[in-house]
Design an enzyme around this catalytic site. Sequence first.
Site, PDB file in Angstrom:
ATOM      1  N   GLU A 132       0.797  -1.226   0.000  1.00 28.38           N
ATOM      2  CA  GLU A 132       0.000   0.000   0.000  1.00 28.38           C
ATOM      3  C   GLU A 132       0.828   1.275   0.000  1.00 28.38           C
ATOM      4  O   GLU A 132       0.299   2.355  -0.204  1.00 28.38           O
ATOM      5  CB  GLU A 132      -1.035   0.012   1.131  1.00 28.38           C
ATOM      6  N   ASN A 133       2.136   1.164   0.200  1.00 31.04           N
ATOM      7  CA  ASN A 133       2.976   2.349   0.052  1.00 31.04           C
ATOM      8  C   ASN A 133       3.225   2.705  -1.409  1.00 31.04           C
ATOM      9  O   ASN A 133       3.984   3.635  -1.682  1.00 31.04           O
ATOM     10  CB  ASN A 133       4.307   2.187   0.808  1.00 31.04           C
TER      11      ASN A 133
END
Lengths: 215, 215, 232, 232
Positions: free
Chosen positions: C46-47
């Site tokens: 998710e980064n």
Amino acid sequence: MKTISLQDAVAMIPAGATLMVGGFMGVGTPEPLIDEIVRQQKKDLTVIANDTAAPGVGIGKLVDAALLRRVVVSHIGLNPETQRQMLAGSLTVDLVPQGTLAERIRAGGFGLGGVLTATGIGTIAEEGKQKIAVDGRDYLLEPALRADFALVHAFIADYLGNLAYVLTARNFNPLMAMAADTVVVQAENIVPVGVVAPDHVMTPAPVVDYLVANG
Amino acid sequence: MKTISLQDAVAMIPAGATLMVGGFMGVGTPEPLIDEIVRQQKKDLTVIANDTAAPGVGIGKLVDAALLRRVVVSHIGLNPETQRQMLAGSLTVDLVPQGTLAERIRAGGFGLGGVLTATGIGTIAEEGKQKIAVDGRDYLLEPALRADFALVHAFIADYLGNLAYVLTARNFNPLMAMAADTVVVQAENIVPVGVVAPDHVMTPAPVVDYLVANG
Amino acid sequence: MDPQSTIARRIADELRDGMLVNLGIGIPTLVANFVPAGIRVFFQSENGLIGTGPVPEPGMALPWLTDAGGRPVTALPGASTFDSATSFGLIRGGHLDLTVLGGLQVDRHGRLSNWMVPGKMVPGMGGAMDLVAGARRVVVAMQHTAKGRPKIVRESSLPLTSERAVDLIVTELAVIAVRDGRLTLIETMEGVTVNEVLNMTEVELIIAPELASAGAEAVRRSLSAPSTGGAL
Amino acid sequence: MDPQSTIARRIADELRDGMLVNLGIGIPTLVANFVPAGIRVFFQSENGLIGTGPVPEPGMALPWLTDAGGRPVTALPGASTFDSATSFGLIRGGHLDLTVLGGLQVDRHGRLSNWMVPGKMVPGMGGAMDLVAGARRVVVAMQHTAKGRPKIVRESSLPLTSERAVDLIVTELAVIAVRDGRLTLIETMEGVTVNEVLNMTEVELIIAPELASAGAEAVRRSLSAPSTGGAL
């Protein structure tokens, strides 16, 4: 866009300022600017960022130096010092779901008053939030966020201030570059105009106020 | 992602479907898909797009063929045929400010219920809209938009469906590629995996359902 | 096989070709080690990455390419990167087929708590609230008990991650689905009886009809019932 | 100089180094021809380009590089491209320093109408509503009258583009600023008297104090007043 020395860039920041700081667990955080803030001992800062990284890393250095009054972040789980200061009452921690944080910052930079998200409905994250129904479904109204300064890390900046980020160092940087009154960029590489193709520019030059000069 | 023939791609679209179609005055519109819709005479369509281009160009071809029941667009000024059908009552035209249209489509694809914008306040564009105050300023609540199909034009697609757009042909394409139940892509160039660097992918492969095969 | 691997391997059976999948930290990360042969799964970090690959060889780590915990990863051919707003647009917008998350507790409605223990540990929700609210399917990967106490409980004592029920809970003892709002035991792990699962679970579980066939001998023994024979 | 060029040249005096500027179609487009020497202005085309350059040489047009009207343009070194959401994020988010738009009418509060004539012409608002609501400064470029009738009117007979007042109106006769909510005549064009402007304007204009000095002889003559001398 003006070039500026590291020292002068940080000297612009008054005590008590609100800063957006790019990065995700320190990846994509402009470390030289962080180090200089510590050196100049800027106090009572509010930081809006994904997280407070870890002790000795990125925003963690500001926590270590006790320069922060408040943080607006999505998690602090990997920084025990942040948790310690929070429990001691010296640091206010506003926890925001990560996707909501990203959209609130984007809204601030894109001239939107806020966005509607279902994230957080039915949890303590909905406390104090306005609930709005659209097509029969409930959403939380999440208001825009802005800051006095955005401290942005780029992989490449050209002489005009066009920016490109690399891999997972992009994260919140392009969002924050739109959402602050004064945008300060520290780039790994400064290149002549034209080296970055128009389609590969991720932040257009006109939004950048200051580019930290080399050395 | 599956590859599909042009004919089969359009055959999936039922009469009465709602389509998002990329492009800005025809630039970045997937012309082969448009031509095939005309050939297959798909009727009663609703099209969500920036504009209806001009007669004989892009979405203008669908207007010429009288296949549209309704359009949701920001302007029709360069297509007299759209204006003619609108005044004749055979075509419903919903006019939406361009920036609002872009955000409504993005909201649909990003799982947001809507966004708040000051655009249109005090004009006829606010009719029927909910007004919401944030920090003492009024905004219109603009709800998310989605479609049954997105017809997307890309400059490059790789074998997995990673997309890159070129120059001003990008416009609404990446927004629409997120906002429809079925995403169909027509690309100028289909290339092996890895030809497009991760940082230059503008639409990640997993959102693409169908890529129209060459010839 | 250790409990964590047992859980991860079972969850990997839920993977399908072409899926976009987000794995939380801890046990969920191990799921990537058990992707069935012949399918391609897109793993999202998710980064800002789709196409997350394994940890790089020594000396090959790049500081600008990490997972959501800041640890170096690699990127597979066909990977793509994006900002955090886009990353969560993928999560919230119905594009994420599956998320696998760790859990502290799951209540009788199937609602997960996994982001804080009031007064003790406040890591923050990070992306968890968006993941549970937004993913098409939510799978919880957790050990069945903590210090001998059930983690599947009638009333959660911890703040919820979402009001949305998860879809599947996989522990080292059992696989429990949320069906029509009720926790339903659909499988027991090898060598585990239904009674053992029930004893370790605070919530009354529905026993799925298919359990008799799928669970084979272990299930039948635990029910102390004669084989009904031939059920498919 | 023709009226359109007179207007465009005057508006170009408002440009400053480093500004991000959006030019509408028609007269506004001509402003790019009069950028003062020694400054760099970023021109945005709302279809997704900063760094819009002039029309390409014959044979050099690229179908994927056009202005908002679909006409081929070039891109200057340092140009950047982006999607429509970002383009309007720049416009709405306070990043656009100046927009120059054509006008059908401006009312006594300085509010612009420029996107439809009910029953006659409904081109749609395109980006105009976002531009007026969002730009830091809004300049209207229009001829002072249409078919001999004033376009600066007490009450607009056309739908408004925004409730926000514009900042500056430049015609072939005059430059009118909106100050404290009132239309204020701040300059007349060469050879034009204040009375001529007032006669062609339906709204009562405030005469700016600086007009006496800036307007020089033409103003003094039109006011039929003796020089007050020495005013700076």
